[in-house]
Scaffold this active site. Sequence first.
Site, mmCIF file in Angstrom:
data_model
loop_
_atom_site.group_PDB
_atom_site.id
_atom_site.type_symbol
_atom_site.label_atom_id
_atom_site.label_comp_id
_atom_site.label_asym_id
_atom_site.label_seq_id
_atom_site.Cartn_x
_atom_site.Cartn_y
_atom_site.Cartn_z
ATOM 1 N N ARG A 125 0.842 -1.203 0.000
ATOM 2 C CA ARG A 125 0.000 0.000 0.000
ATOM 3 C C ARG A 125 0.881 1.257 0.000
ATOM 4 O O ARG A 125 0.590 2.238 -0.687
ATOM 5 C CB ARG A 125 -0.914 -0.001 1.235
ATOM 6 N N ASN A 154 -10.592 -4.139 -0.376
ATOM 7 C CA ASN A 154 -10.460 -3.092 -1.391
ATOM 8 C C ASN A 154 -9.531 -3.512 -2.522
ATOM 9 O O ASN A 154 -8.840 -4.508 -2.382
ATOM 10 C CB ASN A 154 -9.921 -1.825 -0.706
ATOM 11 N N CYS A 160 -19.038 -1.377 1.399
ATOM 12 C CA CYS A 160 -18.083 -0.377 1.870
ATOM 13 C C CYS A 160 -18.652 0.348 3.081
ATOM 14 O O CYS A 160 -19.850 0.619 3.131
ATOM 15 C CB CYS A 160 -17.837 0.623 0.745
ATOM 16 N N ASP A 161 -17.776 0.675 4.007
ATOM 17 C CA ASP A 161 -18.267 1.349 5.218
ATOM 18 C C ASP A 161 -18.240 2.872 5.118
ATOM 19 O O ASP A 161 -18.677 3.552 6.019
ATOM 20 C CB ASP A 161 -17.452 0.912 6.437
ATOM 21 N N HIS A 174 -16.780 4.662 -3.525
ATOM 22 C CA HIS A 174 -15.907 5.819 -3.307
ATOM 23 C C HIS A 174 -16.115 6.878 -4.398
ATOM 24 O O HIS A 174 -15.180 7.599 -4.761
ATOM 25 C CB HIS A 174 -14.415 5.406 -3.264
ATOM 26 N N TYR A 199 -14.668 10.767 -0.878
ATOM 27 C CA TYR A 199 -13.578 10.353 -1.771
ATOM 28 C C TYR A 199 -13.551 11.147 -3.076
ATOM 29 O O TYR A 199 -12.556 11.107 -3.801
ATOM 30 C CB TYR A 199 -13.666 8.859 -2.085
ATOM 31 N N ARG A 222 -0.702 7.721 4.068
ATOM 32 C CA ARG A 222 -1.713 7.046 4.901
ATOM 33 C C ARG A 222 -1.226 5.651 5.356
ATOM 34 O O ARG A 222 -1.483 5.249 6.478
ATOM 35 C CB ARG A 222 -3.016 6.938 4.096
HETATM 36 P P1 NAD Z 1 -4.218 -5.869 6.974
HETATM 37 O O1 NAD Z 1 -3.032 -5.933 6.075
HETATM 38 O O2 NAD Z 1 -4.049 -5.478 8.397
HETATM 39 O O3 NAD Z 1 -4.941 -7.291 6.990
HETATM 40 C C1 NAD Z 1 -5.235 -8.012 5.867
HETATM 41 C C2 NAD Z 1 -5.004 -9.490 6.123
HETATM 42 O O4 NAD Z 1 -5.256 -10.190 4.904
HETATM 43 C C3 NAD Z 1 -3.559 -9.849 6.534
HETATM 44 O O5 NAD Z 1 -3.552 -10.580 7.728
HETATM 45 C C4 NAD Z 1 -3.040 -10.671 5.361
HETATM 46 O O6 NAD Z 1 -2.155 -11.694 5.741
HETATM 47 C C5 NAD Z 1 -4.328 -11.242 4.793
HETATM 48 N N1 NAD Z 1 -4.219 -11.665 3.389
HETATM 49 C C6 NAD Z 1 -3.625 -11.024 2.370
HETATM 50 N N2 NAD Z 1 -3.765 -11.705 1.235
HETATM 51 C C7 NAD Z 1 -4.479 -12.823 1.541
HETATM 52 C C8 NAD Z 1 -4.947 -13.924 0.783
HETATM 53 N N3 NAD Z 1 -4.715 -13.997 -0.534
HETATM 54 N N4 NAD Z 1 -5.648 -14.883 1.419
HETATM 55 C C9 NAD Z 1 -5.879 -14.812 2.732
HETATM 56 N N5 NAD Z 1 -5.472 -13.785 3.504
HETATM 57 C C10 NAD Z 1 -4.769 -12.793 2.910
HETATM 58 O O7 NAD Z 1 -5.266 -4.920 6.262
HETATM 59 P P2 NAD Z 1 -6.366 -3.951 6.880
HETATM 60 O O8 NAD Z 1 -5.807 -2.582 6.935
HETATM 61 O O9 NAD Z 1 -6.921 -4.521 8.119
HETATM 62 O O10 NAD Z 1 -7.454 -3.977 5.742
HETATM 63 C C11 NAD Z 1 -8.074 -5.168 5.306
HETATM 64 C C12 NAD Z 1 -8.919 -4.910 4.093
HETATM 65 O O11 NAD Z 1 -10.113 -4.225 4.426
HETATM 66 C C13 NAD Z 1 -8.234 -4.050 3.040
HETATM 67 O O12 NAD Z 1 -8.553 -4.560 1.771
HETATM 68 C C14 NAD Z 1 -8.845 -2.697 3.247
HETATM 69 O O13 NAD Z 1 -8.738 -1.907 2.111
HETATM 70 C C15 NAD Z 1 -10.242 -3.130 3.532
HETATM 71 N N6 NAD Z 1 -11.116 -2.110 4.094
HETATM 72 C C16 NAD Z 1 -12.333 -2.080 3.564
HETATM 73 C C17 NAD Z 1 -13.246 -1.175 4.012
HETATM 74 C C18 NAD Z 1 -14.606 -1.188 3.394
HETATM 75 O O14 NAD Z 1 -15.544 -0.801 4.002
HETATM 76 N N7 NAD Z 1 -14.768 -1.669 2.153
HETATM 77 C C19 NAD Z 1 -12.906 -0.292 5.028
HETATM 78 C C20 NAD Z 1 -11.647 -0.355 5.585
HETATM 79 C C21 NAD Z 1 -10.748 -1.297 5.111
HETATM 80 C C1 LMR Z 2 -7.877 1.798 5.968
HETATM 81 O O1 LMR Z 2 -6.780 1.248 5.954
HETATM 82 O O2 LMR Z 2 -8.450 2.108 7.003
HETATM 83 C C2 LMR Z 2 -8.473 2.132 4.684
HETATM 84 O O3 LMR Z 2 -9.102 1.054 4.194
HETATM 85 C C3 LMR Z 2 -9.197 3.379 4.726
HETATM 86 C C4 LMR Z 2 -8.277 4.391 5.285
HETATM 87 O O4 LMR Z 2 -8.443 4.691 6.460
HETATM 88 O O5 LMR Z 2 -7.375 4.827 4.585
#
Ligand code: NAD
Ligand code: LMR
Length: 445
Positions: free
Chosen positions: A95, A149, A171-172, A202, A268, A288
């Site tokens: 990222r 995402n 999405c949240d 977004h 966004y 970020r």
């Molecule tokens: P993070 O890196 O802390 O956690 C992600 C986890 O996914 C890790 O433990 C990693 O090992 C695992 N992972 C990666 N590839 C994998 C695979 N192919 N199979 C199984 N596990 C796998 O990330 P985070 O900051 O907690 O964010 C998680 C996701 O949630 C991101 O995609 C982020 O963009 C998304 N997100 C979505 C929203 C929404 O509302 N749509 C809001 C916030 C975050």
């Molecule tokens: C996150 O990592 O929280 C994102 O998915 C959204 C943000 O806060 O940038």
Amino acid sequence: MKLEKQSVVIAGGGSTYTAGIVMMLIENQEKFPLRQLKFYDNDEERQSIVAKACEVIVKERAPEIDFLATTDPKEAFTDVDFVMAHIRVGGLSMREKDEKIPLKYGVVGQETCGPGGMAYGMRSIPGVVELIDYMETYSPNAWMLNYSNPAEIVAEATRRMRPNAKIINICDMPVAIKKSIAEIVGLENESDIVDRYYGLNHFGWWTEMTDKQGNDLMPKLKEHLVNYGYAAAGGEENPLLEESSWMDTFQKAKDVYAVDPTTVPNTYLKYYLYPDYVVAYADPNYTRANEVMDNREKNVFAECERIAAAQTAEDTTIEAGEHAEFIVQLAGALAYNTYERMLLIVKNEGAIANLDDDAMVEVPCLVSKRGYEPLSMGKIPHFQKGMIEQQVAVEKLVVDAFEEHSYQKLWQAMTLSKTVPSASVAKQILDEMIEANGEWWPKLT
Ligand code: NAD
Ligand code: LMR
């Protein structure tokens, strides 16, 4: 009525959001009771930090739930009703590159918007498709609620590559914005707002908001927006606003709103309407991703380790996040037929009347045991239609590039993005991103 108990696997067990989701699930046992909760991740070490703490939390607060963490897909995906998926393919270190490479060229560096979002999309597609395949193999009747995402690109890819999959992309962000709106207009809860909204993930606009009695909330909201954006409200209530980069985003909504005061925007849109401002205020050496690694990731993992060592979570600081709340609502609607009205990312098929049927749009849907039914948002104006069609083309080109391993298509996608000034800048960013992504991307020719 006694609700049937559910079995859930959280894919991305090692995510910084997992513990908050577990807290939310436990707090909602009356609305959405669980018989089993499993974690799945492909990184055993990372997952075990979160899992050891969650095991303590579950044992202390809901011992009737069977808990298991595994990296074995068969064990994880067998006998589940819901897959809650939030993986980050490439992790926060990739990222960081998604954000920093475009910034070098004076272009927005962001997780889901612009070239960074495209790079992340190219990595995420195979990861999410793999999860669908596990679900279909081991629990073919389950639903996947995906919030990995970049949701918009992932949604387009899964629509094409697994057209019959029971996946809902969500999405949240609209929920987080509505939390601030509720406070601005004096409502207790964002779920008291009934809205009409259209766009992409977004990338959308509200056209109507009322309370449950049908009173129009827009005049009061707009009066606030014109002066403060979404900020100056929700400071304490909205956890996002504790972080400086999000405070800025909520304030900047004032200028986004000014471009079309007939609607109310998603935050966004600042990346597309004010990319020069975003770049001017960005620190190319600290983005970020760094903020998340230094704060959320560090804090969550430290707290998980503390819980595991103490073998109690009685005084934990981990809270059930808003991020988790709508997931429980969605799962509950699918399981118990509540006909909840929620914003989901779904195939357009007429919901926005003057937009292609196969665009993946974010619109209100009614959710029940039958799945989701999008509501009709009618025709949209030239300004939004032009922006949306451009952005849909960008996302479709990214998925084309992934499927065809096409350098040309990804170059076109980056060139077409409203965040990128020219084809030459697009090419420089793309070339550097190919280097940075190595094996994460298919080899483009
Ligand atoms: P993070 O890196 O802390 O956690 C992600 C986890 O996914 C890790 O433990 C990693 O090992 C695992 N992972 C990666 N590839 C994998 C695979 N192919 N199979 C199984 N596990 C796998 O990330 P985070 O900051 O907690 O964010 C998680 C996701 O949630 C991101 O995609 C982020 O963009 C998304 N997100 C979505 C929203 C929404 O509302 N749509 C809001 C916030 C975050
Ligand atoms: C996150 O990592 O929280 C994102 O998915 C959204 C943000 O806060 O940038």
